[in-house]
Write a protein that holds these residues in place. Structure first.
Motif, PDB file in Angstrom:
ATOM      1  N   ASN A 142      48.520  89.083  29.681  1.00  0.00           N
ATOM      2  CA  ASN A 142      48.810  87.888  28.894  1.00  0.00           C
ATOM      3  C   ASN A 142      50.263  87.450  28.956  1.00  0.00           C
ATOM      4  OD1 ASN A 142      46.148  88.083  28.158  1.00  0.00           O
ATOM      5  ND2 ASN A 142      46.615  89.249  26.291  1.00  0.00           N
ATOM      6  N   LEU A 143      51.130  88.426  29.145  1.00  0.00           N
ATOM      7  CA  LEU A 143      52.542  88.077  29.090  1.00  0.00           C
ATOM      8  C   LEU A 143      53.170  88.051  30.486  1.00  0.00           C
ATOM      9  CD1 LEU A 143      53.946  87.583  26.369  1.00  0.00           C
ATOM     10  CD2 LEU A 143      55.201  89.711  26.767  1.00  0.00           C
ATOM     11  N   TYR A 144      53.032  89.183  31.180  1.00  0.00           N
ATOM     12  CA  TYR A 144      53.757  89.338  32.433  1.00  0.00           C
ATOM     13  C   TYR A 144      53.167  88.495  33.568  1.00  0.00           C
ATOM     14  CZ  TYR A 144      55.187  91.536  36.788  1.00  0.00           C
ATOM     15  OH  TYR A 144      55.629  91.743  38.059  1.00  0.00           O
ATOM     16  N   LEU A 145      51.848  88.642  33.767  1.00  0.00           N
ATOM     17  CA  LEU A 145      51.211  88.051  34.941  1.00  0.00           C
ATOM     18  C   LEU A 145      51.379  86.529  35.046  1.00  0.00           C
ATOM     19  CD1 LEU A 145      49.953  89.492  37.265  1.00  0.00           C
ATOM     20  CD2 LEU A 145      47.690  89.134  36.265  1.00  0.00           C
ATOM     21  N   PRO A 146      51.087  85.781  33.974  1.00  0.00           N
ATOM     22  CA  PRO A 146      51.252  84.319  34.067  1.00  0.00           C
ATOM     23  C   PRO A 146      52.688  83.912  34.405  1.00  0.00           C
ATOM     24  CG  PRO A 146      50.205  84.935  31.971  1.00  0.00           C
ATOM     25  CD  PRO A 146      50.579  86.188  32.658  1.00  0.00           C
ATOM     26  N   LEU A 178      52.360  88.688  45.357  1.00  0.00           N
ATOM     27  CA  LEU A 178      51.292  88.565  44.355  1.00  0.00           C
ATOM     28  C   LEU A 178      49.954  89.115  44.812  1.00  0.00           C
ATOM     29  CD1 LEU A 178      52.046  84.967  43.050  1.00  0.00           C
ATOM     30  CD2 LEU A 178      52.697  87.135  42.010  1.00  0.00           C
ATOM     31  N   GLY A 179      49.823  89.385  46.111  1.00  0.00           N
ATOM     32  CA  GLY A 179      48.552  89.871  46.618  1.00  0.00           C
ATOM     33  C   GLY A 179      47.597  88.729  46.880  1.00  0.00           C
ATOM     34  N   ILE A 180      46.417  89.094  47.374  1.00  0.00           N
ATOM     35  CA  ILE A 180      45.505  88.037  47.801  1.00  0.00           C
ATOM     36  C   ILE A 180      44.380  87.793  46.805  1.00  0.00           C
ATOM     37  CG2 ILE A 180      45.580  87.413  50.243  1.00  0.00           C
ATOM     38  CD1 ILE A 180      44.776  90.263  50.883  1.00  0.00           C
ATOM     39  N   LEU A 210      54.350  92.832  43.226  1.00  0.00           N
ATOM     40  CA  LEU A 210      54.634  92.563  41.817  1.00  0.00           C
ATOM     41  C   LEU A 210      53.379  92.589  40.943  1.00  0.00           C
ATOM     42  CD1 LEU A 210      57.302  89.754  42.234  1.00  0.00           C
ATOM     43  CD2 LEU A 210      57.667  92.158  41.700  1.00  0.00           C
ATOM     44  N   THR A 211      52.226  92.710  41.559  1.00  0.00           N
ATOM     45  CA  THR A 211      51.003  92.819  40.759  1.00  0.00           C
ATOM     46  C   THR A 211      50.520  94.270  40.780  1.00  0.00           C
ATOM     47  OG1 THR A 211      49.766  92.049  42.672  1.00  0.00           O
ATOM     48  CG2 THR A 211      50.311  90.427  40.988  1.00  0.00           C
ATOM     49  N   THR A 212      49.826  94.667  41.847  1.00  0.00           N
ATOM     50  CA  THR A 212      49.371  96.058  41.953  1.00  0.00           C
ATOM     51  C   THR A 212      50.537  97.041  41.833  1.00  0.00           C
ATOM     52  OG1 THR A 212      47.724  95.255  43.507  1.00  0.00           O
ATOM     53  CG2 THR A 212      47.948  97.629  43.322  1.00  0.00           C
ATOM     54  N   GLY A 213      51.650  96.688  42.488  1.00  0.00           N
ATOM     55  CA  GLY A 213      52.815  97.567  42.518  1.00  0.00           C
ATOM     56  C   GLY A 213      53.353  97.904  41.139  1.00  0.00           C
ATOM     57  N   LEU A 214      53.159  97.032  40.178  1.00  0.00           N
ATOM     58  CA  LEU A 214      53.621  97.330  38.823  1.00  0.00           C
ATOM     59  C   LEU A 214      52.467  97.683  37.892  1.00  0.00           C
ATOM     60  CD1 LEU A 214      56.378  94.603  38.451  1.00  0.00           C
ATOM     61  CD2 LEU A 214      56.641  97.024  38.984  1.00  0.00           C
ATOM     62  N   TYR A 215      51.261  97.176  38.234  1.00  0.00           N
ATOM     63  CA  TYR A 215      50.108  97.483  37.393  1.00  0.00           C
ATOM     64  C   TYR A 215      49.810  98.980  37.435  1.00  0.00           C
ATOM     65  CZ  TYR A 215      45.545  96.954  35.182  1.00  0.00           C
ATOM     66  OH  TYR A 215      44.485  97.042  34.313  1.00  0.00           O
ATOM     67  N   PHE A 257      56.530  81.865  38.401  1.00  0.00           N
ATOM     68  CA  PHE A 257      57.864  82.020  38.964  1.00  0.00           C
ATOM     69  C   PHE A 257      57.825  82.122  40.486  1.00  0.00           C
ATOM     70  CE2 PHE A 257      61.315  84.827  40.385  1.00  0.00           C
ATOM     71  CZ  PHE A 257      62.406  84.063  40.013  1.00  0.00           C
ATOM     72  N   ILE A 258      56.936  82.975  40.992  1.00  0.00           N
ATOM     73  CA  ILE A 258      56.863  83.190  42.446  1.00  0.00           C
ATOM     74  C   ILE A 258      56.392  81.928  43.149  1.00  0.00           C
ATOM     75  CG2 ILE A 258      55.657  84.454  44.267  1.00  0.00           C
ATOM     76  CD1 ILE A 258      57.782  86.147  43.009  1.00  0.00           C
TER      77      ILE A 258
END
Lengths: 575, 77
Positions: free
Chosen positions: A244-248, A268-270, A281-286, A253-254
């Motif tokens: 809810n906070l980070y992903l959007p 961001l991945g596919i 920035l998605t999987t890598g931080l999730y 931004f990217i």
């Protein structure tokens, strides 16, 4: 620079005093042998800066085991160096007599000394009164009572640090216990007191009839609470924050700042699914922050409680007899338990064991009994959708295999006498929340700084492999072995190899391949055992040298492959 | 009557009269104040051949079975 050496028996609180003096957070616990490496820091008093060195504990300057030898040799080196060195001898004031043994040995070496009587608060509770001024007078060196946890007495210690003196107390070594006896008689009074609740609890937890059931309850609660805490953190804190906070924010931004589609995909991945997109920035931080970190926090919180109350030496004593069957004694259960969290501190803690044989068996157990906590978190995350019983099954298979394997190892290894348990059982201590939180903070920080970069690097490597076609090449070379030995799809070969970098990310990267539950069981068992991760590998190398490291790695690789093959054959054919 | 630490009842105090075994073990025990002539209390033993827990002054110590076997005590058996 002038040096201050912190010297004392095991478990007298040297590391807490070190933290207080230098402001450096180090791990301290309520069991002997927490510190196995020397730590250095600085203390500024007025214009003078001192280097403060925390040495692992030793009961005597005449070493009685390998670990003590290391400490005594270090002490010797410092004292022989040209720089001026003073020794702060830290004593457990509740055990004055036994602790003074080391003090007299230090006095004999004509070293500038300061005595610190730690656990001063406990002294009062135990009905002991110590006339520390009288002790100062008798020995002719400064004596300062402290309570390191609360910081009481630390200021006096720093103020008097330049008063360190060589004591001219004289005695013949043969009479040392007689002398100690007479000193104690002059400065200490013990009044009778009733058994406290903690002392009664201590008896309950160590007497086998009540202690063994209690140990089972404690171990069960450790895993149960870890899971509940971690899952709650994931469901109610980390996952909502991420989605809810980070992903959007990061997506917007990217997309705004990076216009190249390829770069957008890398960041961001596919796919939108954070576990499957492989974006940095998605999987890598999730993976590190949502799936793994909650388990790291929960496990180390519980472990911290077990460490700080003083339960671990009791557990070690209860398990002694059983561990003898595997060729090690009870103390090894402490490194093994540390290894549930991360293999690296577990392996470092084997330093306190006596023989190389015991160390190797303990390391094998650390590597094989359980996955580390980040890896466990990923296994839970991937397998629990199929049912928590499968998670349980995977852990049980790994655990039993570890026991079986080291049992065999103990049988075939050239036999020498197993050294005996010789372990101080510290009193139970109440949890001190600031200390516990600080330790948790140190461990979380370590995880974030050590693990997160490696997880991101792992994802970058897989992306590069994919883009450059290395993936296909690896698949072509070893893919068919994967199919035949493990029954796994050949495309995952390069991901499995990546497990050498970090196991958690490697297991996480399986998720887009939609393995069925049978394949997942085989894959997670194989990836737990086949190779240690790179940090673990170098820790073993540092502790054991190249030859033993190869032996350990080859043995675990064979065991992991055989076990995975057997399990695959069983579940693919019979279930 | 002299017996070793594994043979005596738990919950009572005993005087150490002899420590069998080499110089190394003696040294190890001495570092913690365990020596001939002092009084120790046997707290409990873990299973038949498991470690023995003793108390000396305010310190509790778990000794492996093999070590306990080498500590000879006398007192109320």
């Amino acid at each position: 620079m002038k040096k201050i050496l912190l010297v004392g028996c095991p478990n007298v609180g040297k590391s807490v005093i070190f933290s207080r003096l230098t402001g450096i957070d180090v791990i301290s616990s309520n069991y002997p042998g927490t510190t196995v490496e020397i730590t250095k820091g600085y203390l500024k008093v007025g214009q003078e800066t001192y280097e403060v060195i925390d040495l692992p504990g030793s009961y005597s300057l005449d070493p009685t085991c390998k670990a003590e030898e290391v400490t005594v040799n270090l002490l010797q080196q410092y004292l022989e160096s040209k720089e001026s060195t003073i020794v702060v001898n830290i004593l457990d004031a509740t055990n004055l007599e036994r602790n003074l043994n080391l003090t007299l040995q230090l006095i004999q070496r004509k070293i500038p000394l300061i005595l610190v009587l730690n656990f001063w608060d406990e002294v009062k509770h135990k009905g002991i009164t110590i006339d520390y001024e009288k002790l100062e007078e008798l020995l002719g060196i400064p004596v300062i009572p402290t309570c390191a946890r609360s910081g009481e007495g630390i200021k006096e210690l720093t103020q008097r640090i330049n008063q360190a003196k060589i004591s001219n107390y004289n005695f013949v070594p043969e009479q040392k216990w007689y002398k100690i006896g007479s000193i104690v008689e002059q400065v200490q009074k013990v009044t009778h007191r009733h058994h406290t609740f903690l002392e009664r609890l201590s008896e309950i937890s160590i007497r086998p009839s009540t202690g063994l059931p209690l140990a089972l309850v404690v171990l069960f609660l450790t895993f149960f609470i870890t899971r509940i805490l971690a899952e709650s953190l994931i469901t109610y804190v980390c996952d909502p924050l991420f989605h809810n906070l980070y992903l959007p924010v990061i997506k917007k931004f990217i997309i705004k700042t990076v216009h190249l589609k390829l770069l957008q995909d890398i960041f961001l991945g596919i796919t939108p699914e954070p576990m499957e997109s492989f974006g940095i920035l998605t999987t890598g931080l999730y993976i590190p922050f949502v799936v793994v970190l909650p388990y790291v926090i929960a496990f180390y919180f519980i472990l911290g409680i077990l460490e700080d109350t003083g339960y671990l030496p009791r557990l070690a004593t209860l398990l002694d007899r059983f561990l003898h069957k595997l060729g090690i004694h009870g103390y090894s259960s402490i490194p093994i338990l540390l290894g549930f969290g991360c293999k690296v501190p577990g392996i470092l803690a084997t330093r306190i064991l006596e023989t190389t044989r015991e160390k190797i068996i303990a390391i094998v157990l650390i590597l094989m009994l359980t996955p580390c906590i980040p890896q466990s978190a990923m296994i839970v995350s991937l397998i629990s959708p199929f049912g928590i019983r499968y998670v349980f099954l995977v852990f049980l298979i790994i655990f039993l295999n570890g026991i079986f394997f080291s049992y065999i190892l103990n049988k075939i290894f050239p036999k020498i006498e197993i050294s005996e348990l010789f372990l101080e059982i510290p009193p139970y201590r109440l949890i001190h929340l600031p200390t516990l939180t600080k330790k948790l903070y140190v461990r979380i920080k370590q995880f974030i700084f050590d693990a997160v970069p490696l997880i991101i690097i792992g994802i970058i490597i897989i992306n590069i492999f994919e883009l450059t076609g290395v993936n296909t090449r690896i698949t072509n070379i070893i893919g068919k072995y994967f199919v035949s030995i493990l029954g796994l799809p050949e495309e995952i070969s390069s991901i499995v190899i990546l497990g050498f970098l970090r196991k958690d990310v490697s297991i996480a990267l399986l998720s887009p391949y939609k393995l069925d539950i049978k394949q997942l069981i085989v894959a997670t068992i194989f990836m737990t055992l086949y190779l240690p991760c790179v940090s673990t590998f170098f820790t073993i190398l540092k502790e054991q040298g190249i030859k033993n490291t190869i032996v350990i790695v080859v043995l675990t690789f064979i065991s992991g492959t055989v076990l995975a093959y057997v399990i695959k054959t069983l579940i693919f054919n019979f279930f | 009557m002299k017996k070793d630490l594994t043979q005596v009842k738990a919950g009572q105090k005993y005087k150490i009269v002899e420590i069998l075994g080499g110089h190394r073990l003696q040294k190890k025990l001495d570092a913690l104040g365990i020596r001939i002539g002092i009084e120790i209390k046997k707290i409990t033993s873990i299973s038949s051949k498991g470690p023995i827990i003793i108390q000396i002054a305010e310190t509790q110590l778990a000794l492996g079975y093999g070590i306990a076997k080498k500590i000879i005590v006398e007192g109320n058996m």
